[in-house]
Design a protein around this motif. Sequence first.
Motif, PDB file in Angstrom:
ATOM      1  N   LYS A  79       0.732  -0.915  -0.221  1.00  0.00           N
ATOM      2  CA  LYS A  79       0.184   0.310  -0.291  1.00  0.00           C
ATOM      3  C   LYS A  79       1.308   1.321   0.404  1.00  0.00           C
ATOM      4  O   LYS A  79       0.180   2.008  -0.301  1.00  0.00           O
ATOM      5  N   THR A  80       2.235   1.273   0.588  1.00  0.00           N
ATOM      6  CA  THR A  80       2.746   2.077   0.457  1.00  0.00           C
ATOM      7  C   THR A  80       4.104   2.577  -0.768  1.00  0.00           C
ATOM      8  O   THR A  80       3.956   3.268  -1.042  1.00  0.00           O
ATOM      9  N   ASP A  81       4.349   1.322  -0.440  1.00  0.00           N
ATOM     10  CA  ASP A  81       5.749   1.172  -1.321  1.00  0.00           C
ATOM     11  C   ASP A  81       5.660  -0.073  -2.072  1.00  0.00           C
ATOM     12  O   ASP A  81       5.932  -1.040  -2.005  1.00  0.00           O
ATOM     13  N   PRO A  82       5.207   0.341  -3.713  1.00  0.00           N
ATOM     14  CA  PRO A  82       4.903  -1.434  -4.241  1.00  0.00           C
ATOM     15  C   PRO A  82       6.324  -2.044  -4.268  1.00  0.00           C
ATOM     16  O   PRO A  82       6.758  -3.263  -4.665  1.00  0.00           O
ATOM     17  N   LYS A  83       7.564  -1.473  -4.756  1.00  0.00           N
ATOM     18  CA  LYS A  83       8.327  -1.132  -5.100  1.00  0.00           C
ATOM     19  C   LYS A  83       9.408  -2.376  -3.788  1.00  0.00           C
ATOM     20  O   LYS A  83      10.004  -3.637  -4.009  1.00  0.00           O
ATOM     21  N   GLN A  84       9.184  -2.144  -2.728  1.00  0.00           N
ATOM     22  CA  GLN A  84       9.704  -2.964  -1.204  1.00  0.00           C
ATOM     23  C   GLN A  84       8.961  -4.048  -1.142  1.00  0.00           C
ATOM     24  O   GLN A  84       8.959  -5.017  -1.045  1.00  0.00           O
ATOM     25  N   ALA A  85       7.585  -3.678  -1.427  1.00  0.00           N
ATOM     26  CA  ALA A  85       6.638  -5.398  -1.610  1.00  0.00           C
ATOM     27  C   ALA A  85       7.169  -6.220  -2.631  1.00  0.00           C
ATOM     28  O   ALA A  85       7.628  -7.524  -2.326  1.00  0.00           O
ATOM     29  N   ASP A  86       7.923  -5.646  -3.818  1.00  0.00           N
ATOM     30  CA  ASP A  86       8.283  -7.007  -5.253  1.00  0.00           C
ATOM     31  C   ASP A  86       9.718  -7.186  -4.844  1.00  0.00           C
ATOM     32  O   ASP A  86      10.121  -8.436  -4.445  1.00  0.00           O
ATOM     33  N   ASN A  87      10.394  -6.858  -3.299  1.00  0.00           N
ATOM     34  CA  ASN A  87      12.006  -6.942  -3.335  1.00  0.00           C
ATOM     35  C   ASN A  87      11.677  -7.806  -1.674  1.00  0.00           C
ATOM     36  O   ASN A  87      12.934  -9.200  -1.968  1.00  0.00           O
ATOM     37  N   LEU A  88      10.553  -7.695  -1.050  1.00  0.00           N
ATOM     38  CA  LEU A  88      10.108  -8.722   0.314  1.00  0.00           C
ATOM     39  C   LEU A  88       9.875 -10.093  -0.967  1.00  0.00           C
ATOM     40  O   LEU A  88      10.090 -11.447  -0.265  1.00  0.00           O
ATOM     41  N   VAL A  89       8.941 -10.006  -1.594  1.00  0.00           N
ATOM     42  CA  VAL A  89       8.922 -11.050  -2.738  1.00  0.00           C
ATOM     43  C   VAL A  89       9.937 -12.182  -3.272  1.00  0.00           C
ATOM     44  O   VAL A  89      10.083 -13.559  -3.080  1.00  0.00           O
ATOM     45  N   ASN A  90      11.159 -10.861  -3.560  1.00  0.00           N
ATOM     46  CA  ASN A  90      12.275 -11.971  -4.316  1.00  0.00           C
ATOM     47  C   ASN A  90      12.563 -12.001  -3.083  1.00  0.00           C
ATOM     48  O   ASN A  90      13.793 -13.579  -3.947  1.00  0.00           O
ATOM     49  N   LYS A  91      12.956 -12.197  -1.739  1.00  0.00           N
ATOM     50  CA  LYS A  91      13.431 -12.137  -0.987  1.00  0.00           C
ATOM     51  C   LYS A  91      13.247 -14.393  -0.532  1.00  0.00           C
ATOM     52  O   LYS A  91      13.264 -14.624  -0.809  1.00  0.00           O
ATOM     53  N   ALA A  92      11.769 -13.543  -0.753  1.00  0.00           N
ATOM     54  CA  ALA A  92      10.896 -15.085  -0.351  1.00  0.00           C
ATOM     55  C   ALA A  92      11.538 -15.937  -0.931  1.00  0.00           C
ATOM     56  O   ALA A  92      11.421 -17.493  -1.139  1.00  0.00           O
ATOM     57  N   ARG A  93      11.205 -15.871  -2.861  1.00  0.00           N
ATOM     58  CA  ARG A  93      11.698 -16.559  -3.946  1.00  0.00           C
ATOM     59  C   ARG A  93      12.716 -17.325  -3.163  1.00  0.00           C
ATOM     60  O   ARG A  93      13.411 -18.220  -3.399  1.00  0.00           O
ATOM     61  N   ASN A  94      14.093 -16.271  -3.114  1.00  0.00           N
ATOM     62  CA  ASN A  94      16.078 -16.470  -3.073  1.00  0.00           C
ATOM     63  C   ASN A  94      15.713 -17.969  -1.812  1.00  0.00           C
ATOM     64  O   ASN A  94      15.966 -18.688  -1.815  1.00  0.00           O
TER      65      ASN A  94
END
Length: 72
Positions: free
Chosen positions: A28-43
């Motif tokens: 809701k506040t920072d979509p780019k940071q949400a993408d980074n968290l998803v990438n971290k979970a994938r890794n």
Amino acid sequence: MAKKPKIPTKVIIEAINVLFEEAKVKFKTDPKQADNLVNKARNIAMKNRVSIPSKLQKSFCKHCYAYLNPPT
């Protein structure tokens, strides 16, 4: 050289769930940071050879790995 002790699968899946929950809040506040968290979970999942639960797999793009906010 000694091998690292294997982390239990339940612990890894719980960590992935926590990252996705955090991504949901951050979207809701920072979509780019949400993408980074998803990438971290994938890794984490790839490193430990654990599949991401199917419910969570549907919440990010298969091509660019961007977090998709499911309609509520």
